[in-house]
Each structure stands twice: as structure tokens, then as C-alpha cells.
Motif scaffolding. Structure first.
Motif, PDB file in Angstrom:
ATOM      1  N   THR A  61       0.815  -1.212   0.000  1.00  0.00           N
ATOM      2  CA  THR A  61       0.000   0.000   0.000  1.00  0.00           C
ATOM      3  C   THR A  61       0.854   1.269   0.000  1.00  0.00           C
ATOM      4  OG1 THR A  61      -0.112  -0.044   2.420  1.00  0.00           O
ATOM      5  CG2 THR A  61      -1.887  -1.127   1.204  1.00  0.00           C
ATOM      6  N   ARG A  62       1.987   1.230   0.704  1.00  0.00           N
ATOM      7  CA  ARG A  62       2.811   2.441   0.800  1.00  0.00           C
ATOM      8  C   ARG A  62       4.255   2.062   1.064  1.00  0.00           C
ATOM      9  NH1 ARG A  62       0.626   4.656   5.032  1.00  0.00           N
ATOM     10  NH2 ARG A  62       2.276   5.084   6.515  1.00  0.00           N
ATOM     11  N   ILE A  63       5.190   2.839   0.497  1.00  0.00           N
ATOM     12  CA  ILE A  63       6.627   2.632   0.743  1.00  0.00           C
ATOM     13  C   ILE A  63       7.217   3.959   1.202  1.00  0.00           C
ATOM     14  CG2 ILE A  63       8.848   2.021  -0.286  1.00  0.00           C
ATOM     15  CD1 ILE A  63       7.293   0.341  -2.338  1.00  0.00           C
ATOM     16  N   GLU A  64       7.699   3.981   2.431  1.00  0.00           N
ATOM     17  CA  GLU A  64       8.326   5.187   2.983  1.00  0.00           C
ATOM     18  C   GLU A  64       9.840   5.067   2.875  1.00  0.00           C
ATOM     19  OE1 GLU A  64       7.100   6.052   6.937  1.00  0.00           O
ATOM     20  OE2 GLU A  64       5.049   6.596   6.359  1.00  0.00           O
ATOM     21  N   ILE A  65      10.486   6.144   2.440  1.00  0.00           N
ATOM     22  CA  ILE A  65      11.944   6.163   2.282  1.00  0.00           C
ATOM     23  C   ILE A  65      12.518   7.295   3.121  1.00  0.00           C
ATOM     24  CG2 ILE A  65      13.848   6.435   0.642  1.00  0.00           C
ATOM     25  CD1 ILE A  65      11.948   5.360  -1.521  1.00  0.00           C
ATOM     26  N   GLN A  66      13.413   6.936   4.021  1.00  0.00           N
ATOM     27  CA  GLN A  66      14.070   7.929   4.880  1.00  0.00           C
ATOM     28  C   GLN A  66      15.579   7.846   4.657  1.00  0.00           C
ATOM     29  OE1 GLN A  66      13.151   7.501   9.032  1.00  0.00           O
ATOM     30  NE2 GLN A  66      14.491   9.164   9.671  1.00  0.00           N
ATOM     31  N   LYS A  67      16.173   8.947   4.231  1.00  0.00           N
ATOM     32  CA  LYS A  67      17.610   8.968   3.931  1.00  0.00           C
ATOM     33  C   LYS A  67      18.354   9.767   4.985  1.00  0.00           C
ATOM     34  CE  LYS A  67      16.775   8.727  -1.039  1.00  0.00           C
ATOM     35  NZ  LYS A  67      16.810   9.456  -2.309  1.00  0.00           N
ATOM     36  N   GLN A  68      19.325   9.094   5.607  1.00  0.00           N
ATOM     37  CA  GLN A  68      20.226   9.761   6.538  1.00  0.00           C
ATOM     38  C   GLN A  68      21.614   9.839   5.905  1.00  0.00           C
ATOM     39  OE1 GLN A  68      19.847   7.520  10.155  1.00  0.00           O
ATOM     40  NE2 GLN A  68      17.696   8.068  10.427  1.00  0.00           N
ATOM     41  N   ILE A  69      22.607  10.315   6.645  1.00  0.00           N
ATOM     42  CA  ILE A  69      23.942  10.518   6.076  1.00  0.00           C
ATOM     43  C   ILE A  69      24.535   9.213   5.570  1.00  0.00           C
ATOM     44  CG2 ILE A  69      26.305  11.256   6.582  1.00  0.00           C
ATOM     45  CD1 ILE A  69      25.085  13.224   8.607  1.00  0.00           C
ATOM     46  N   ASP A  70      24.410   8.144   6.366  1.00  0.00           N
ATOM     47  CA  ASP A  70      25.043   6.880   5.998  1.00  0.00           C
ATOM     48  C   ASP A  70      24.063   5.717   5.855  1.00  0.00           C
ATOM     49  OD1 ASP A  70      24.424   6.959   8.634  1.00  0.00           O
ATOM     50  OD2 ASP A  70      26.257   6.004   9.363  1.00  0.00           O
ATOM     51  N   VAL A  71      22.764   5.952   6.074  1.00  0.00           N
ATOM     52  CA  VAL A  71      21.771   4.868   6.040  1.00  0.00           C
ATOM     53  C   VAL A  71      20.541   5.318   5.251  1.00  0.00           C
ATOM     54  CG1 VAL A  71      20.315   3.332   7.411  1.00  0.00           C
ATOM     55  CG2 VAL A  71      22.526   4.021   8.297  1.00  0.00           C
ATOM     56  N   THR A  72      20.017   4.411   4.432  1.00  0.00           N
ATOM     57  CA  THR A  72      18.714   4.607   3.792  1.00  0.00           C
ATOM     58  C   THR A  72      17.739   3.606   4.398  1.00  0.00           C
ATOM     59  OG1 THR A  72      19.706   5.332   1.701  1.00  0.00           O
ATOM     60  CG2 THR A  72      17.435   4.570   1.622  1.00  0.00           C
ATOM     61  N   LYS A  73      16.697   4.116   5.046  1.00  0.00           N
ATOM     62  CA  LYS A  73      15.699   3.251   5.684  1.00  0.00           C
ATOM     63  C   LYS A  73      14.456   3.191   4.801  1.00  0.00           C
ATOM     64  CE  LYS A  73      17.213   4.255  10.403  1.00  0.00           C
ATOM     65  NZ  LYS A  73      16.831   4.819  11.716  1.00  0.00           N
ATOM     66  N   ILE A  74      14.062   1.969   4.449  1.00  0.00           N
ATOM     67  CA  ILE A  74      12.879   1.758   3.611  1.00  0.00           C
ATOM     68  C   ILE A  74      11.855   0.966   4.429  1.00  0.00           C
ATOM     69  CG2 ILE A  74      11.990   0.760   1.479  1.00  0.00           C
ATOM     70  CD1 ILE A  74      14.817   1.043   0.318  1.00  0.00           C
ATOM     71  N   LYS A  75      10.664   1.526   4.560  1.00  0.00           N
ATOM     72  CA  LYS A  75       9.598   0.865   5.313  1.00  0.00           C
ATOM     73  C   LYS A  75       8.451   0.535   4.352  1.00  0.00           C
ATOM     74  CE  LYS A  75       8.819   2.172   9.577  1.00  0.00           C
ATOM     75  NZ  LYS A  75       8.316   2.906  10.767  1.00  0.00           N
ATOM     76  N   ILE A  76       8.126  -0.748   4.269  1.00  0.00           N
ATOM     77  CA  ILE A  76       7.080  -1.215   3.354  1.00  0.00           C
ATOM     78  C   ILE A  76       5.818  -1.525   4.166  1.00  0.00           C
ATOM     79  CG2 ILE A  76       6.428  -2.999   1.694  1.00  0.00           C
ATOM     80  CD1 ILE A  76       9.423  -3.385   1.136  1.00  0.00           C
ATOM     81  N   TYR A  77       4.706  -0.901   3.789  1.00  0.00           N
ATOM     82  CA  TYR A  77       3.423  -1.146   4.446  1.00  0.00           C
ATOM     83  C   TYR A  77       2.595  -2.084   3.571  1.00  0.00           C
ATOM     84  CZ  TYR A  77       4.427   2.726   7.612  1.00  0.00           C
ATOM     85  OH  TYR A  77       5.005   3.547   8.552  1.00  0.00           O
ATOM     86  N   THR A  78       2.146  -3.173   4.159  1.00  0.00           N
ATOM     87  CA  THR A  78       1.352  -4.150   3.425  1.00  0.00           C
ATOM     88  C   THR A  78       0.260  -4.710   4.335  1.00  0.00           C
ATOM     89  OG1 THR A  78       1.408  -6.271   2.263  1.00  0.00           O
ATOM     90  CG2 THR A  78       3.014  -5.971   4.012  1.00  0.00           C
ATOM     91  N   ALA A  79      -0.849  -5.112   3.743  1.00  0.00           N
ATOM     92  CA  ALA A  79      -1.945  -5.704   4.512  1.00  0.00           C
ATOM     93  C   ALA A  79      -1.825  -7.218   4.584  1.00  0.00           C
ATOM     94  CB  ALA A  79      -3.280  -5.314   3.889  1.00  0.00           C
ATOM     95  N   SER A  80      -0.850  -7.793   3.895  1.00  0.00           N
ATOM     96  CA  SER A  80      -0.713  -9.239   3.819  1.00  0.00           C
ATOM     97  C   SER A  80       0.089  -9.780   4.994  1.00  0.00           C
ATOM     98  CB  SER A  80      -0.025  -9.628   2.512  1.00  0.00           C
ATOM     99  OG  SER A  80       0.270 -10.998   2.511  1.00  0.00           O
ATOM    100  N   SER A  81      -0.394 -10.873   5.575  1.00  0.00           N
ATOM    101  CA  SER A  81       0.353 -11.540   6.641  1.00  0.00           C
ATOM    102  C   SER A  81       1.298 -12.602   6.080  1.00  0.00           C
ATOM    103  CB  SER A  81      -0.615 -12.196   7.631  1.00  0.00           C
ATOM    104  OG  SER A  81      -1.431 -13.128   6.951  1.00  0.00           O
ATOM    105  N   THR A  82       1.105 -12.980   4.812  1.00  0.00           N
ATOM    106  CA  THR A  82       1.901 -14.058   4.218  1.00  0.00           C
ATOM    107  C   THR A  82       2.868 -13.555   3.153  1.00  0.00           C
ATOM    108  OG1 THR A  82       0.192 -14.463   2.550  1.00  0.00           O
ATOM    109  CG2 THR A  82       0.041 -15.716   4.589  1.00  0.00           C
ATOM    110  N   LEU A  83       2.908 -12.246   2.922  1.00  0.00           N
ATOM    111  CA  LEU A  83       3.704 -11.722   1.813  1.00  0.00           C
ATOM    112  C   LEU A  83       5.185 -12.021   1.985  1.00  0.00           C
ATOM    113  CD1 LEU A  83       3.467 -10.119  -0.799  1.00  0.00           C
ATOM    114  CD2 LEU A  83       3.846  -8.048   0.504  1.00  0.00           C
TER     115      LEU A  83
END
Length: 216
Positions: A61-83
Motif C-alpha cells: 500500500t505504501r513505501i516510505e523512504i528515509q535517507k540519513q547521512i550513511d543509512v537509507t531506511k525503507i519501510k514497506i506497508y502491506t496488509a498481507s500476513s503471508t507476503l
């Protein structure tokens, strides 16, 4: 004249936050923007090709991307429990390794990938829009599809919903707009948490536009 504004952009900083969180110099801004789009496209294509998704509810449903100096954090939102749980964390590790190898990064950073499950999928307008699109492609009446989507949202305890479909409804020659609303929908109240989605679906009669507002 009616001055329309996107409900999500109207609420930025109060009940709504950006899906991309980073800072860049003006000359590097477009590169970072293109990088975000490539990351999102790659993740969605990877999931569609390598995972067995049985319904539209189990998609991303949504992909959040947070970029820091040395790290890129990607958070994936999904409604599936088996994905991502059929083979344990192996799928996440494989996706993370593939993303790290790709050459669309403008700055080399470490990559952190996290999966977040949505508890109430039918309170998400993207899932509802895909559900309606799936029904329309299966030749279900647009009124039935709209009413069924509203029923599913009411069961998920949403306070209000509006579904609107525009285009050649029912294969008619003249395009028109049809909409149904249930419950409250305070669009002018900034503190009201409203989720919104605009979705395009291609049918045999032409392109239809679906818009959904949900008062959470």
C-alpha cells in the motif's frame, strides 16, 4: 469557481506526513527524487514477480523512504500476513541484497528494510481502489462495486467514506461522474484524519478514474 486541493497535501504537518523524508541540495534534488521512484518501482515489480499474491488486498500500500547521512531506511506497508513470511526473513534479505546491488543510488549508503503490516486493510483507499478496479474488470456493475467497497469500509470502523467513479460508466457513449457517500467527511477540518486515493483503471470501454476519501 471551486478551488480544489489534495486532502493529503492540505494536511501535511498535522495528520499527514511525507512518504519521502530526506534533505538534498537544490542541484541534487531531482536525482534523489528519481532514486525514490526507482526504488519504489523495483520493490513493487519484485513482489509481483517473485511472490504469490492471491488478491489485491495482499499487495503493497505504501513505501516510505528515509535517507540519513550513511543509512537509507525503507519501510514497506502491506496488509498481507503471508507476503514475506512464507520463507521467513529470507525474502527480505534477498530483496535487500538486490536493492543494495542496484546502480540507481546517487549516494552510497547502507540499506535497512522493514515490513509493517496494516491491521485494517479496508480502511486504506489504495486497497479499496484496487478492489473496485478488479470488480470493474470482471464486468461487475459499478454501482454494486461502489456499494460493496463502502460496506467493507464500514465493517472496518471508518467514520465516513466517499467513492467516486468518472468515465464511460456502463459502456455509455457520454462520460459522466457517479459517487456515493456514507457517514461524515469533514474535508475542511485540517485536524480530521482523512485518507485519499486517486486511481486509474483501464476497461474495455475506456479509462475510468476512481477517487476515494476515507474519514479515519
Amino acid at each position: 469557481m471551486g478551488q480544489k486541493i489534495n486532502p493529503l497535501g492540505f494536511r501535511l504537518g498535522t495528520t499527514q506526513s511525507h512518504h519521502s523524508l530526506w534533505f538534498a541540495q537544490p542541484k541534487n534534488y531531482s536525482q534523489n527524487l528519481q532514486e525514490d521512484e526507482k526504488i519504489r518501482d523495483y520493490i513493487k515489480n519484485y513482489v509481483q514477480k517473485n511472490m504469490q499474491i492471491s488478491s489485491v488486498v495482499e499487495g503493497i500500500t505504501r513505501i516510505e523512504i528515509q535517507k540519513q547521512i550513511d543509512v537509507t531506511k525503507i519501510k514497506i506497508y502491506t496488509a498481507s500476513s503471508t507476503l514475506f513470511t512464507e520463507n521467513g526473513p529470507q525474502e527480505i534479505k534477498e530483496l535487500q541484497m538486490n536493492l543494495q546491488k542496484k546502480d540507481f543510488y546517487c549516494v552510497n549508503r547502507k540499506l535497512n528494510l522493514a515490513i509493517t503490516r496494516i491491521a485494517e486493510p479496508y480502511r486504506n483507499p489504495n486497497i479499496l481502489a484496487e478492489y473496485i478496479a478488479d470488480q470493474l474488470n470482471n464486468r461487475v456493475s459499478y454501482r454494486k462495486a461502489m456499494k460493496k467497497a463502502i460496506e467493507l469500509t464500514e465493517k472496518a470502523n471508518a467514520k465516513g467514506i466517499r467513492v467516486q467513479i468518472a468515465g464511460r460508466l456502463g459502456g455509455k457513449d457520454i462520460a459522466r461522474v457517479a459517487w456515493i457517500q456514507e457517514g461524515r467527511l469533514p474535508l475542511q477540518t485540517i485536524q480530521a484524519k482523512i485518507d485519499y486515493c486517486s486511481y486509474t483503471v483501464r476497461t474495455i470501454h475506456g479509462v475510468l478514474g476512481i477517487k476515494i476519501w476515507i474519514f479515519i
